[in-house]
Every structure is written in C-alpha cells, then in structure tokens.
Design a protein around this motif. Sequence first.
Motif, PDB file in Angstrom:
ATOM      1  N   PHE A 193     -49.263 -29.014  31.332  1.00 27.20           N
ATOM      2  CA  PHE A 193     -48.279 -28.630  30.314  1.00 27.20           C
ATOM      3  C   PHE A 193     -47.987 -29.831  29.431  1.00 27.20           C
ATOM      4  O   PHE A 193     -48.421 -30.959  29.711  1.00 27.20           O
ATOM      5  N   THR A 194     -47.254 -29.579  28.353  1.00 23.19           N
ATOM      6  CA  THR A 194     -46.937 -30.623  27.383  1.00 23.19           C
ATOM      7  C   THR A 194     -45.429 -30.778  27.247  1.00 23.19           C
ATOM      8  O   THR A 194     -44.711 -29.779  27.099  1.00 23.19           O
ATOM      9  N   ILE A 195     -44.967 -31.985  27.326  1.00 29.20           N
ATOM     10  CA  ILE A 195     -43.559 -32.306  27.105  1.00 29.20           C
ATOM     11  C   ILE A 195     -43.377 -32.557  25.610  1.00 29.20           C
ATOM     12  O   ILE A 195     -44.040 -33.425  25.032  1.00 29.20           O
ATOM     13  N   LYS A 300     -49.003 -33.934  29.216  1.00 26.21           N
ATOM     14  CA  LYS A 300     -49.077 -34.695  27.961  1.00 26.21           C
ATOM     15  C   LYS A 300     -47.729 -34.747  27.268  1.00 26.21           C
ATOM     16  O   LYS A 300     -46.773 -34.082  27.667  1.00 26.21           O
ATOM     17  N   VAL A 301     -47.673 -35.525  26.214  1.00 22.72           N
ATOM     18  CA  VAL A 301     -46.442 -35.671  25.439  1.00 22.72           C
ATOM     19  C   VAL A 301     -46.749 -35.390  23.975  1.00 22.72           C
ATOM     20  O   VAL A 301     -47.736 -35.888  23.432  1.00 22.72           O
ATOM     21  N   GLU A 302     -45.892 -34.578  23.361  1.00 21.74           N
ATOM     22  CA  GLU A 302     -45.987 -34.324  21.907  1.00 21.74           C
ATOM     23  C   GLU A 302     -44.686 -34.790  21.272  1.00 21.74           C
ATOM     24  O   GLU A 302     -43.608 -34.252  21.578  1.00 21.74           O
ATOM     25  N   TYR A 303     -44.797 -35.780  20.415  1.00 20.40           N
ATOM     26  CA  TYR A 303     -43.606 -36.364  19.783  1.00 20.40           C
ATOM     27  C   TYR A 303     -43.274 -35.584  18.523  1.00 20.40           C
ATOM     28  O   TYR A 303     -44.087 -35.449  17.612  1.00 20.40           O
ATOM     29  N   LEU A 304     -42.054 -35.085  18.475  1.00 20.91           N
ATOM     30  CA  LEU A 304     -41.591 -34.330  17.309  1.00 20.91           C
ATOM     31  C   LEU A 304     -40.798 -35.254  16.401  1.00 20.91           C
ATOM     32  O   LEU A 304     -39.994 -36.071  16.851  1.00 20.91           O
ATOM     33  N   ASP A 305     -41.030 -35.097  15.114  1.00 19.76           N
ATOM     34  CA  ASP A 305     -40.316 -35.952  14.131  1.00 19.76           C
ATOM     35  C   ASP A 305     -38.853 -35.514  14.018  1.00 19.76           C
ATOM     36  O   ASP A 305     -38.496 -34.382  14.275  1.00 19.76           O
TER      37      ASP A 305
END
Length: 305
Positions: A193-195, A300-305
């Motif tokens: 999954f992705t954080i 994984k990690v998804e960085y949101l602006d």
Amino acid sequence: MKVTVTSANAPTVRHTTHIVMGAPVLTARQDKPLTGVEPGSELRVTPAFGNKGDTAIGDSFIVELWTEEATLRRQYSNCRYDKAVSPTRAQCELPGPLPVGAAYETDGPLTAVVDETAMYGKVYTTVLRAHDPLNNTLLPASAPRGTGGPLGVRPVDGSGDDFIPSGYGKAEMAGGELSFSTNQINDVQAIGFTIKGKVGKVFDTQVPYPRNYDGGVLRLKLPEGVTLVPVKPENHPSEVSYCEYADQEHGLAHCSGRLDGGAWLRARIDKRVPGAQGGISASSDPEIDPNQENNTAPVKVEYLD
C-alpha cells in the motif's frame, strides 16, 4: 389445424397452422471441478449440450462462455469476443439441428488461460437457440472474431446424469460451469500500500488484509521519514485496530490483521525522503506455503503538495 375464413364481399381465405405438442429440453454437460491448477496454464473447455425433450430443434445454436480469473484465446472464426486482447467472453454460433435424444460437443476446445494471481475461478457456459436469445445481451457483429477456422460439433452420448437442464428459465437454454482452484490457495500474499499525505501532517491509512491469510499479526517496517502515531484503544471503536510500535527505534510496528477490513495505520510524514520504502509482512508455514517471497510487499510514500 386448417382455418377457412369466408365473407360476403371478399374471397375465401384458407390457412393451415402446424401445432407441435411437446417441447425441446436443452441440457448441458456438467464439468467436474479442477484442483491444483497452475497459474498461467491453459484450461481446455469443451462445451456439450443435448436435447432430452420430445421435440426436435431445427435451427442453429449459440454457445456463450465467460470467465472469472482467466482470459480466453481468440481461436475460432465463428466466435465473437468481447475484446481483441485478453477477452473474458466468447459467443459462438454452431450449426443445428438437434433431434430428440441427440447430443453434441464442440469439435475443438475453447482455451482459457488462468490468471497468474488466480486462486479460485470459473468458466461459465450457456447454450441457447440462436433465434431466441432470451434477453441475453449478445455481442455486436463488429466484435472481434477468432483468428482460426470455424468451430463445429460432433455427436456424443448425452443420456448420462452429467447432462442436465437448467433449473430456471426456459427449456430452450441450459448452462454449466467449470470451477477451478489453483495451487496458490495456501499461498499467503501480502498486499502493498501507499502512505499519502503532506509533510508534517497526521493521517490514517488502511493496511490491506493479505490474501489467504488466516489472521494474526502483520509486521510493518515504516518507510524512512514516516513516524507512527499511537492511538489509544479508548479513542477508536473496538472493531477497528490500529498498528502499534514493536521497535520504535528501527521503525518496526505490529498490525492486527482483520479479514473485515485489515488494520489502520495512523502516521505522520516528518520529512521528504526520495525513494523511501518500507514493507508489510505476514507469516506462514513454509511447509504449506513454500513461496515465502510474496509474504512481504512494499509500503511506499506519496508526498502531497
């Protein structure tokens, strides 16, 4: 039945109607379930149908196939498919007639390829008269056809108990299914999954339940730059479970796996770390589940602006 209609100011009209007493009863051969099927392997399905009624059928037939956890090969020119690549439905028109007591099977197999991730699946078949689709949604004439020659039929013995009519609908339709299970049914497969979130913010992420897992603790390795935020039991509903630290210094946590929704992770992204990746793991007995590599999946990690 002969009908004569007379009138004082019109010619006499005579009409003959043939009334057939009885009805055809279509049957379909039932296939035995398959076990231990290899993912990616081929299943060769040979539909068969008969007529156990007391009236013959004189027109052609439609045989339909559709699949779960498998795709079909585009084989025959008189079969239409729902997609040009990896179709999951086929519709073939086969020649009649079908006399009383007769039965036929296709003179070649229709091939289904089992999905690589399949555990359980089915190939459904339906046979019906071509002129009476019974409200079935038929594939359009523009649908892709098979690349080989036409599919035909050959006679078989349809008197056995494995040829049965449908338990519902008209007598002019019958269906069956080939169910299968693969050799992966005991293969525990973790789901990654992705954080997702903004740096400095706290949020909840669902931890998916592994495939074929019989319950227990999931081991979580947090990606670099992500911190677990503890949640006290009194601060959430009892049917919801949150991950807890097992070794905070090394970013290791435990999550109680639940079939009805997995577990939840409350976390904070402290900093942006390009390519940061953790993992989620589920344990299983290597003697029952020899493929231990897929017991771990990436986080994984998804960085949101």
